[in-house]
Structure formats: C-alpha cells, structure tokens
Design a protein around this motif. Structure first.
Motif, short mmCIF file in Angstrom:
data_model
loop_
_atom_site.label_atom_id
_atom_site.label_comp_id
_atom_site.label_asym_id
_atom_site.label_seq_id
_atom_site.Cartn_x
_atom_site.Cartn_y
_atom_site.Cartn_z
N TYR A 93 -10.32 -1.20 -13.51
CA TYR A 93 -10.93 -0.82 -12.23
C TYR A 93 -12.45 -0.82 -12.31
CZ TYR A 93 -6.13 0.63 -11.26
OH TYR A 93 -4.77 0.66 -11.09
N ILE A 138 -9.20 -3.44 -3.88
CA ILE A 138 -8.11 -3.16 -4.82
C ILE A 138 -8.60 -2.28 -5.96
CG2 ILE A 138 -6.51 -4.18 -6.49
CD1 ILE A 138 -6.36 -6.64 -4.69
N THR A 153 -9.76 1.38 -4.73
CA THR A 153 -8.62 2.26 -4.48
C THR A 153 -7.95 2.66 -5.79
OG1 THR A 153 -7.21 0.31 -4.09
CG2 THR A 153 -8.18 1.42 -2.16
N GLY A 154 -8.02 1.80 -6.81
CA GLY A 154 -7.52 2.16 -8.13
C GLY A 154 -8.32 3.30 -8.73
N MET A 162 -7.42 6.40 -6.92
CA MET A 162 -6.09 6.84 -7.36
C MET A 162 -6.20 7.64 -8.66
SD MET A 162 -2.81 4.48 -8.44
CE MET A 162 -3.69 3.82 -9.87
N PHE A 186 -3.95 7.24 -1.89
CA PHE A 186 -4.66 6.18 -2.62
C PHE A 186 -3.71 5.36 -3.50
CE2 PHE A 186 -8.25 9.26 -2.06
CZ PHE A 186 -8.93 8.51 -1.12
N THR A 187 -2.69 6.01 -4.05
CA THR A 187 -1.71 5.29 -4.87
C THR A 187 -0.95 4.28 -4.03
OG1 THR A 187 -1.44 7.18 -6.36
CG2 THR A 187 0.31 5.53 -6.36
N HIS A 222 -3.33 1.47 -2.91
CA HIS A 222 -3.69 0.61 -4.05
C HIS A 222 -2.56 -0.38 -4.36
CE1 HIS A 222 -5.18 -0.76 -7.88
NE2 HIS A 222 -4.11 -0.30 -8.51
#
Length: 296
Positions: free
Chosen positions: A138, A176, A179-180, A183, A213-214, A217
């Motif tokens: 990330y 992507i 958001t990881g 998360m 967020f999970t 993602h």
C-alpha cells in the motif's frame, strides 16, 4: 447486499481469466508483426548471445536443430517485469523509480491475496509473519501512483503524451492503495481480510464484521481484476507477444508451413492508405515489387 458482493468477488477473477484468454486468442489471430531482428537475442546459446550472432552463422544451419536458451527466454522477461529494465534505460522523463514503486505495489498486493487463500487452505500456515507485505504494498503503490500523477502533470512535455484515461487509471490504482492504508488503520486488518475471504469462499459474508474501508478496498480490487483484460493494464500480459513474436523471432520460414501460408495471405491484403512510398489500392506484394516509386 452480501449476496451481491459474494457473487462479484467470485465472478471477478473468472472474468479476468476469460478476458485474458480471449485477448490472447485475438492477438494470436492477428496478422504477423514485422520482425525486428535486432541482435543479440537473449535466447541464443553460448557466445553468440554476447556478441550478437545467430544460428544462421553455422555451416548447413538449415539441416541442424535450432537450440535455444530456455532459461534466458524466461528470465529476460522477468527482468523487465520485476525491474522495468527498459524503462530505466530508455525513458527520458525519469519515471523509473515511481513506476517501480507502483508495479511492486501491485505485485505485492496480488502476493498478499494469494497468501490469504493459502491461509484458508492450510490450517498450520501462519500469515501474521507476512503482515509486512500489505504495508509495503500500500505504501509503494500509493507513493508510485501519486508521484506518477504529479510527474505527468508537472512535466509540460510528458503532459502532451498523457491522455485522460492514463490519469484515470492512476487515480483508480491510487484509490485501491489508499483504501488499503485506511483498512489497516481502521482495526485488525488481518482478521478482517481473512473474514472477508472466508466469507466469500464459504458463501457466508457478514458485513457487520467488516469495516467500510475493508469492503471498499476489496470491491475496488475486484473491479481492477475485471478491468485488466479490457484496459491498458493488459500491457503486462501482452508482453509475451512483444518479446517472443517481435523482438526475438528469427525463425526461418519453411516451405508450405502454416506461417508461410499466413504470410502469403497477408501479402494479398490491399493497402487502403496513401503515402509517398505507397501504391494505394494495390496489394502489399505489388507494393513490394514496385521499384519505381518516383514514377507512380
């Protein structure tokens, strides 16, 4: 809602596989590319690989088997995939470092997802010792995609070569990776990612156990899988043809071979465009035989 997420999570890798297979099939049926025939070729054996020779130097080469270095045939593309060798050597805009970060962010993300599935299959496999992989993925992915966006905007010359879809793709990848990161910051991300994968595999996904967020993602990652075969992200898989069918292809054409028949067919295609060196509405063969271009 859960059922839709499960269905899309299962369908996305299948769509990617089918899409990639269909694209490869389409490319394999396209007309032959003009071969570069630039030596040295990495798949040549022995000393010839170093000074730029070929099997054509051998006496009576046509009756001898053409031996290739299969190790170099596969390690050379890996050097490009993992190290972006040609970007480092030939790109004049200084994109190599940022491109490396972005690509390694993607490779590590796929590695992490694979490890999650391995954890579900093997009970004695401990994924916690690999928890550094998503952090690295990330961070590198966010850093690389954001830097490439800034680089393309700030460089006036590079900006001319950057289309809207290029920016969109970079922003998509950035979303992507960001958001990881969110998360990871939102809680026990290992437990949540395992819960998500387990819920999809066993068709029993519970959104109440997952952070927003999970879910976002993984949903973005699944959209990415579907998008790969139909976008410029396909440039990675298609490098097989670039290397093996354009850069490295120096096989001679045998009489009555399938290749010769395809070439004969292609030589009868009509040229539908004009130029100082072209006879419009004539076949490629007729153009090739024409030696009086100045009199056309």
């Amino acid at each position: 809602m859960e059922e839709s997420l499960i269905l899309f999570a299962i369908a996305s890798p299948l769509i990617m596989i089918v899409g990639l297979s269909f694209k490869f099939y389409q490319i394999s049926k396209m007309p032959f590319n003009i071969r570069w025939e630039i030596y040295p070729l990495p798949l040549e054996n022995g000393k010839r690989r170093h000074y730029g020779g070929s099997y054509l130097e051998e006496v009576d080469w046509v009756n001898k088997p053409h031996k290739k270095s299969f190790i170099k045939e596969f390690t050379e593309p890996l050097k490009e995939i993992l190290y972006l060798h040609r970007v480092k050597e030939f790109n004049t805009y200084g994109l190599w470092l940022w491109s490396m970060a972005l690509h390694w962010g993607i490779w590590l993300l796929f590695t992490w997802v694979i490890l999650l599935f391995i954890t579900l299959i093997f009970d004695n496999f401990s994924i916690s010792k690999f928890s550094f992989i998503p952090y690295l993925s990330y961070f590198l992915g966010s850093f690389g995609s954001l830097a490439l966006i800034i680089k393309r905007i700030s460089n006036k010359e590079l900006k001319l070569y950057t289309s809207g879809i290029d920016y969109l793709n970079l922003v998509f990848l950035l979303s992507i990776f960001v958001t990881g990161i969110l998360m990871i910051l939102s809680g026990d991300f290992i437990e949540e990612t395992l819960s998500y994968i387990n819920g999809v595999v066993h068709l029993n996904l519970s959104l109440s156990e997952l952070s927003t967020f999970t879910v976002i993602h993984f949903l973005l990652f699944e959209v990415f899988l579907v998008y790969i075969p139909f976008s410029r992200f396909f440039h990675g898989p298609v490098k097989f043809f670039t290397f093996h069918k354009i850069l490295w292809d120096d096989e001679y054409q045998k009489k009555d071979s399938p290749e010769e028949k395809r070439i004969s067919q292609q030589l009868n295609y009509r040229v539908l465009w004009a130029g100082p060196h072209i006879l419009p509405n004539q076949t490629w063969l007729e153009n090739a035989k024409n030696t009086n271009l100045h009199e056309k």
